[in-house]
Write a protein that holds these residues in place. Structure first.
Motif, PDB file in Angstrom:
ATOM      1  N   SER A   1       2.613   1.655  -3.389  1.00 38.55           N
ATOM      2  CA  SER A   1       1.745   2.074  -4.488  1.00 38.55           C
ATOM      3  C   SER A   1       1.310   3.520  -4.368  1.00 38.55           C
ATOM      4  O   SER A   1       1.003   4.162  -5.340  1.00 38.55           O
ATOM      5  CB  SER A   1       0.504   1.173  -4.550  1.00 38.55           C
ATOM      6  OG  SER A   1      -0.263   1.360  -3.384  1.00 38.55           O
ATOM      7  N   VAL A   2       1.343   4.031  -3.141  1.00 39.84           N
ATOM      8  CA  VAL A   2       0.844   5.382  -2.941  1.00 39.84           C
ATOM      9  C   VAL A   2       1.953   6.427  -3.028  1.00 39.84           C
ATOM     10  O   VAL A   2       1.727   7.556  -3.314  1.00 39.84           O
ATOM     11  CB  VAL A   2       0.106   5.475  -1.588  1.00 39.84           C
ATOM     12  CG1 VAL A   2      -0.286   6.901  -1.274  1.00 39.84           C
ATOM     13  CG2 VAL A   2      -1.095   4.579  -1.597  1.00 39.84           C
TER      14      VAL A   2
ATOM     15  N   GLY B   1       0.835  -1.214   0.000  1.00 33.97           N
ATOM     16  CA  GLY B   1       0.000   0.000   0.000  1.00 33.97           C
ATOM     17  C   GLY B   1       0.851   1.239   0.000  1.00 33.97           C
ATOM     18  O   GLY B   1       0.620   2.177  -0.755  1.00 33.97           O
TER      19      GLY B   1
ATOM     20  N   ASN C   1      -2.882   7.051   2.067  1.00 30.44           N
ATOM     21  CA  ASN C   1      -3.884   6.047   1.722  1.00 30.44           C
ATOM     22  C   ASN C   1      -4.379   6.254   0.298  1.00 30.44           C
ATOM     23  O   ASN C   1      -3.874   7.116  -0.423  1.00 30.44           O
ATOM     24  CB  ASN C   1      -5.034   6.062   2.747  1.00 30.44           C
ATOM     25  CG  ASN C   1      -5.785   7.390   2.734  1.00 30.44           C
ATOM     26  OD1 ASN C   1      -5.696   8.155   1.786  1.00 30.44           O
ATOM     27  ND2 ASN C   1      -6.529   7.652   3.815  1.00 30.44           N
ATOM     28  N   SER C   2      -5.374   5.503  -0.087  1.00 30.60           N
ATOM     29  CA  SER C   2      -5.852   5.544  -1.472  1.00 30.60           C
ATOM     30  C   SER C   2      -6.511   6.872  -1.854  1.00 30.60           C
ATOM     31  O   SER C   2      -6.715   7.153  -3.016  1.00 30.60           O
ATOM     32  CB  SER C   2      -6.838   4.397  -1.714  1.00 30.60           C
ATOM     33  OG  SER C   2      -7.944   4.531  -0.843  1.00 30.60           O
TER      34      SER C   2
END
Length: 199
Positions: A18-19, A15, A29-30
Motif C-alpha cells: 500500500s505504501v 503495508g 510506513n504510513s
C-alpha cells in the motif's frame, strides 16, 4: 503461534504494497518514511530502479538549483515634453534688410522636439514715410524667413507680418547720425518660436 506469524507477514506485505505507490521503489510506513535495514540502508522493493532514488538514500544526487531569472534591465525613464515659447530679436542697419547672425536661433530650433510655429514680425524706425517703413519692415521679416529656410528650418512653420514704425521700443531725441544710432532697437525682426522640448 504459527497463525500469528502468518498474519504478521500478511500485514507487513499489505503495508509495503500500500505504501509503494507513495514512495516508489521503497518500503515505507504510513508517514512516507522509508524503512531502513540493520545497516541503515534504505529498504528497496523489487520495483526499485536508479531513477527512483529518494533524498536520504544511497545514490541520491541533489538536483542543481535552477539559475535565477535574469534581472530585467530597468526601462529608461520616459521623456516628458513641455511646451515652450521663446523670443529672439534680430537688428538691422538703417534702411537695410541684410540679415545678421542667425546661428543662435537655428540652434535653438534644432534642439526642440517639435516646432509648432515660427512667427516673424518686422519693424522699422520712425524716420521716413509710413508707407515706406511698412514695406521695409515686411521685407526685413521676409529676409529672415529666407535665411532660416536656407539654414534648414522647415519653411512651412514660418509666418511673417510687419508693424512698420508702429511699435517702437527706443526713446530717442537728437538728429542725424545720433538719432539713427539711438533708433537701432526699432529696426528689428521679432522672432517668436512655439513648440515642445524634452524635459
Amino acid at each position: 503461534m504459527k497463525k500469528i506469524a502468518i498474519a504478521a507477514g500478511l500485514a507487513l506485505a499489505l503495508g509495503v504494497t500500500s505504501v509503494q505507490a507513495q514512495v516508489p521503489g521503497y518500503a515505507a510506513n504510513s508517514t512516507n518514511t522509508v524503512w531502513r535495514t540493520t545497516l541503515n540502508d534504505c529498504w528497496k522493493t523489487s520495483s526499485w530502479t536508479q531513477d527512483k532514488v529518494v533524498e536520504g538514500c544511497p545514490g541520491y544526487v541533489a538536483q542543481a538549483e535552477p539559475a535565477p531569472a535574469p534581472t530585467p534591465t530597468p526601462a529608461a525613464p520616459a521623456q516628458t515634453m513641455m511646451e515652450v515659447e521663446n523670443k529672439f530679436a534680430l537688428y538691422f542697419d538703417f534702411d537695410s534688410t541684410r540679415v545678421g547672425d542667425i546661428s543662435t536661433i537655428v540652434s535653438h530650433i534644432g534642439s526642440m522636439a517639435s516646432v509648432e510655429s515660427i512667427n516673424l514680425v518686422g519693424h522699422a524706425d520712425r524716420i521716413g514715410q509710413v508707407a515706406y517703413n511698412d514695406r521695409l519692415s515686411q521685407r526685413r521679416a521676409d529676409a529672415v524667413a529666407a535665411a532660416l529656410t536656407s539654414a534648414g528650418v522647415d519653411g512651412s512653420k514660418v509666418s511673417t507680418s510687419s508693424m512698420g514704425s508702429r511699435s517702437p521700443v527706443a526713446n530717442c531725441t537728437g538728429r542725424g547720425a545720433e538719432l539713427i544710432s539711438c533708433l537701432r532697437p526699432d529696426r528689428r525682426v521679432d522672432v517668436e518660436i512655439k513648440g515642445t522640448k524634452s524635459n
